[in-house]
Design a protein around this motif. Structure first.
Motif, short mmCIF file in Angstrom:
data_model
loop_
_atom_site.label_atom_id
_atom_site.label_comp_id
_atom_site.label_asym_id
_atom_site.label_seq_id
_atom_site.Cartn_x
_atom_site.Cartn_y
_atom_site.Cartn_z
N GLY A 305 1.03 -1.13 0.17
CA GLY A 305 0.02 0.39 -0.17
C GLY A 305 0.71 0.95 0.03
O GLY A 305 0.54 2.05 0.13
N GLN A 306 2.07 1.26 -0.04
CA GLN A 306 2.72 2.16 0.34
C GLN A 306 3.16 3.15 -1.12
O GLN A 306 4.02 3.72 -1.19
N LEU A 307 3.27 1.89 -1.83
CA LEU A 307 3.91 2.12 -3.41
C LEU A 307 2.87 2.56 -3.81
O LEU A 307 3.49 3.90 -4.49
N ASP A 308 1.82 3.99 -3.24
CA ASP A 308 1.42 4.66 -3.96
C ASP A 308 1.49 5.86 -2.74
O ASP A 308 0.55 6.78 -3.47
N TRP A 309 2.89 6.10 -2.21
CA TRP A 309 2.53 6.97 -0.68
C TRP A 309 4.17 8.29 -2.58
O TRP A 309 4.72 9.33 -1.89
N LEU A 310 4.13 7.84 -3.34
CA LEU A 310 5.06 8.77 -4.79
C LEU A 310 4.46 10.20 -4.61
O LEU A 310 4.86 11.44 -4.35
N SER A 311 2.72 10.33 -4.37
CA SER A 311 2.55 11.60 -5.04
C SER A 311 2.92 12.60 -3.52
O SER A 311 2.60 14.08 -4.04
N TYR A 312 2.70 11.62 -2.30
CA TYR A 312 3.68 13.08 -1.16
C TYR A 312 4.81 13.33 -1.25
O TYR A 312 5.39 14.55 -1.15
N GLY A 313 5.73 12.34 -2.22
CA GLY A 313 7.10 13.44 -2.70
C GLY A 313 6.80 13.99 -4.41
O GLY A 313 7.02 15.16 -4.20
N CYS A 314 6.01 13.47 -4.73
CA CYS A 314 5.74 14.81 -5.73
C CYS A 314 4.81 16.26 -5.38
O CYS A 314 5.36 17.14 -5.66
N ALA A 315 3.69 16.25 -3.89
CA ALA A 315 3.34 17.05 -3.96
C ALA A 315 4.26 17.99 -3.68
O ALA A 315 4.41 19.80 -3.60
#
Length: 342
Positions: A305-315
């Motif tokens: 589920g943490q593989l969907d955390w890219l958006s935190y870094g993108c923001a």
């Protein structure tokens, strides 16, 4: 044959991990999925007929209810609730998130991750990645079950087998071989040089003696990023800003010197997407941009589920003005491998 309860339980775990649920709560669903998956066909058929799921070790009332509902052809109530509650993560990062082709820092249960390589990588493929690097820890990090040279070689064999299987099945994502190698006290790397040279991606990170003085830490990091084997400098300050492990202040180092070394030697600065890290902080991220560094936005995922955390870094990349053309995981596979090999 696909067993719907297994699929449903693992999807429940995915959404819970994505929402940063407590590990023990998530693992209850993953353990139950493993129990159901391992049942012989005749026992599985009997359990579907009788519904006595709680008689199996590792299955409790909540997981049994989800299993029974999925086995009856229904969407489990828990899964329906999680799907309905799911919201985009940090949508302001979308302009960069849509450009990312993969993730270059992930962990499996070969070191301190919670799930097998195959489950991690099938999840990455389902998220639309073109490539995903497996970067389990190196041997000195014993608390994270770091891989000795022999274990790393066995893991590389497993990755080759899985890539072959993906190709036969028509799964287009490529699993990249890699490591998160510990930066030693003298700036050396915690793995054999010949093995590091074989890998597609090498992330180098400091995990020990994080309170060393700035001069010592600067020298240590510069030696590491200047090593031709190193492609990415991982979570450079080592800070923790929230979470179960508590907080930890930034390591002290001369950022101008370290980032200039990254620029000169072609080592990307990682934008670590883990919510408890948010590393590097904004001021250092902006300094690295000014110096002309490359970047890599990675999840440092330890669960599917943490593989969907890219958006935190993108923001954070959008907020601080990171140029997309300087982010190495916006490159196609051939371009990325040119970067890491050169």
């Amino acid at each position: 044959m696909t067993r719907e309860p297994v699929v449903s339980l693992r999807e429940i775990a995915f959404w819970m991990e994505r929402d940063r649920a407590q590990t023990h709560r998530v693992q209850a669903y993953r353990r139950a999925a493993d129990v159901v998956a391992e049942l012989p066909d005749d026992e599985y058929a009997t359990m579907v007929e009788t519904g006595r799921w709680q008689e199996l070790s590792g299955i409790g009332p909540k997981t049994a209810a989800a299993i029974a509902q999925a086995a009856a052809g229904q969407v489990p109530v828990k899964l329906a609730e999680l799907r309905s509650a799911a919201r985009p993560i940090e949508p302001e990062g979308t302009p960069i998130r849509t450009l990312l082709r993969g993730d270059l820092h992930t962990h499996s249960n070969w070191s301190d991750g919670g799930s097998p390589i195959e489950e991690m990588m099938r999840t990455a493929a389902a998220l639309g990645h073109e490539y995903c690097a497996l970067t389990d820890h190196s041997p000195r990090l014993k608390v994270a079950n770091g891989l000795s040279a022999d274990r790393l070689r066995r893991e590389l064999d497993e990755v080759r087998r899985l890539n072959d299987r993906f190709e036969r099945e028509g799964v287009t994502m490529r699993i990249l071989t890699g490591i998160e190698v510990d930066i030693l006290d003298d700036g050396g790397l915690d793995q054999q040089a010949d093995l590091l040279a074989e890998l597609d991606v090498v992330v180098a990170s400091v995990h020990s003696d994080l309170r060393a003085d700035a001069e010592t830490m600067t020298r240590r990091m510069v030696y590491a990023v200047a090593n031709p084997a190193v492609d990415i400098l991982g979570h450079c300050t080592g800070r923790l800003v929230e979470g179960a492990r508590g907080t930890r202040p930034e390591s002290q180092f001369d950022a101008e010197v370290v980032f200039e070394a990254c620029r000169q030697y072609g080592t990307a600065v990682e934008i670590n997407s883990r919510p408890e890290r948010r590393d590097p902080p904004g001021r250092l991220l902006r300094q690295a941009i000014e110096i002309g560094c490359w970047f890599s936005i990675d999840t440092d995922a330890h669960a599917p589920g943490q593989l969907d955390w890219l958006s935190y870094g993108c923001a954070r990349a959008v907020a601080n003005g990171v140029p997309p053309e300087r982010i190495i995981n916006t490159l196609p596979l051939s371009g990325l491998l040119d970067f890491t090999r050169n």
